[in-house]
Scaffold this motif. Structure first.
Motif, PDB file in Angstrom:
ATOM      1  N   PHE A  11       0.829  -1.191   0.000  1.00 54.35           N
ATOM      2  CA  PHE A  11       0.000   0.000   0.000  1.00 54.35           C
ATOM      3  C   PHE A  11       0.865   1.243   0.000  1.00 54.35           C
ATOM      4  O   PHE A  11       1.963   1.252   0.548  1.00 54.35           O
ATOM      5  CB  PHE A  11      -0.916   0.035   1.231  1.00 54.35           C
ATOM      6  CG  PHE A  11      -1.993  -0.999   1.198  1.00 54.35           C
ATOM      7  CD1 PHE A  11      -3.228  -0.705   0.660  1.00 54.35           C
ATOM      8  CD2 PHE A  11      -1.775  -2.273   1.682  1.00 54.35           C
ATOM      9  CE1 PHE A  11      -4.230  -1.649   0.610  1.00 54.35           C
ATOM     10  CE2 PHE A  11      -2.762  -3.238   1.646  1.00 54.35           C
ATOM     11  CZ  PHE A  11      -3.991  -2.919   1.104  1.00 54.35           C
ATOM     12  N   THR A  14      -1.061   7.963   1.721  1.00 53.05           N
ATOM     13  CA  THR A  14      -1.386   9.265   1.145  1.00 53.05           C
ATOM     14  C   THR A  14      -1.881  10.195   2.256  1.00 53.05           C
ATOM     15  O   THR A  14      -2.413   9.743   3.261  1.00 53.05           O
ATOM     16  CB  THR A  14      -2.465   9.154   0.049  1.00 53.05           C
ATOM     17  OG1 THR A  14      -3.641   8.573   0.618  1.00 53.05           O
ATOM     18  CG2 THR A  14      -1.995   8.299  -1.116  1.00 53.05           C
ATOM     19  N   SER A  21      -4.334   8.318   4.709  1.00 58.25           N
ATOM     20  CA  SER A  21      -5.071   7.233   4.079  1.00 58.25           C
ATOM     21  C   SER A  21      -4.070   6.311   3.390  1.00 58.25           C
ATOM     22  O   SER A  21      -2.863   6.547   3.415  1.00 58.25           O
ATOM     23  CB  SER A  21      -6.063   7.815   3.062  1.00 58.25           C
ATOM     24  OG  SER A  21      -6.856   6.787   2.534  1.00 58.25           O
ATOM     25  N   SER A  22      -4.573   5.286   2.757  1.00 56.22           N
ATOM     26  CA  SER A  22      -3.713   4.377   1.993  1.00 56.22           C
ATOM     27  C   SER A  22      -4.458   3.900   0.761  1.00 56.22           C
ATOM     28  O   SER A  22      -5.687   3.918   0.705  1.00 56.22           O
ATOM     29  CB  SER A  22      -3.289   3.184   2.847  1.00 56.22           C
ATOM     30  OG  SER A  22      -4.407   2.401   3.186  1.00 56.22           O
ATOM     31  N   SER A  23      -3.686   3.492  -0.226  1.00 53.91           N
ATOM     32  CA  SER A  23      -4.258   2.928  -1.442  1.00 53.91           C
ATOM     33  C   SER A  23      -3.373   1.783  -1.894  1.00 53.91           C
ATOM     34  O   SER A  23      -2.152   1.820  -1.696  1.00 53.91           O
ATOM     35  CB  SER A  23      -4.386   3.997  -2.534  1.00 53.91           C
ATOM     36  OG  SER A  23      -3.101   4.487  -2.873  1.00 53.91           O
ATOM     37  N   LYS A  26      -0.825  -0.707  -7.435  1.00 54.25           N
ATOM     38  CA  LYS A  26      -1.360  -1.381  -8.625  1.00 54.25           C
ATOM     39  C   LYS A  26      -0.415  -2.491  -9.093  1.00 54.25           C
ATOM     40  O   LYS A  26       0.783  -2.309  -9.174  1.00 54.25           O
ATOM     41  CB  LYS A  26      -1.573  -0.361  -9.742  1.00 54.25           C
ATOM     42  CG  LYS A  26      -2.315  -0.924 -10.933  1.00 54.25           C
ATOM     43  CD  LYS A  26      -2.762   0.203 -11.848  1.00 54.25           C
ATOM     44  CE  LYS A  26      -3.442  -0.287 -13.080  1.00 54.25           C
ATOM     45  NZ  LYS A  26      -4.679  -0.971 -12.867  1.00 54.25           N
ATOM     46  N   ASP A  53      -5.775  -6.708  -9.586  1.00 57.24           N
ATOM     47  CA  ASP A  53      -5.820  -5.764 -10.700  1.00 57.24           C
ATOM     48  C   ASP A  53      -5.911  -6.432 -12.077  1.00 57.24           C
ATOM     49  O   ASP A  53      -6.068  -5.747 -13.076  1.00 57.24           O
ATOM     50  CB  ASP A  53      -4.579  -4.856 -10.689  1.00 57.24           C
ATOM     51  CG  ASP A  53      -4.581  -3.925  -9.492  1.00 57.24           C
ATOM     52  OD1 ASP A  53      -5.674  -3.525  -9.058  1.00 57.24           O
ATOM     53  OD2 ASP A  53      -3.488  -3.601  -8.993  1.00 57.24           O
TER      54      ASP A  53
END
Length: 114
Positions: A11, A14, A21-23, A26, A53
């Motif tokens: 992750f 951000t 937060s996290s994302s 990809k 993905d």
């Protein structure tokens, strides 16, 4: 607890200056264990292992694992029909899952021969 392929989740952190937060990164994240259910003296989980993905990724699983309540691995079940959720009948030692191959239907697995 790691899956049989011993991969990690990746992750990115951000921040907008106020909120953190996290994302997911990809191309690096995979489905692992999910949908845990009580199976008496053990618990059962579905396992996927696919990259989330990928264009043809499916949340349906063809593997189910059992673990003791202290996390010791038990059996690995290879399912004939891929399922995405299930329930356990501990008394009859049956597992009922929902599949969509080829059409949506309920599947029944017997684990009484364990």
């Amino acid at each position: 607890m790691h899956g049989p392929e011993r991969f990690f989740a990746y992750f990115n952190e951000t921040s907008d200056g106020e909120n953190l937060s996290s994302s997911p990164v990809k191309g690096r994240n995979r489905d692992a264990y999910f949908s845990p259910k009580h199976g008496g003296d053990h618990f059962l989980v579905l396992y996927n292992g696919g990259y989330i993905d990928e264009k043809d990724h499916s949340p349906y699983c063809t593997k189910m694992f059992s673990f003791s309540w202290d996390g010791t691995p038990g059996n690995i079940y290879v399912l004939n029909d891929p399922i995405f959720t299930f329930c356990v009948d501990k008394k009859r030692k049956k597992i009922y899952g929902i599949s969509k191959t080829p059409d949506y239907h309920i599947v029944e697995y017997d684990w009484s021969k364990e």
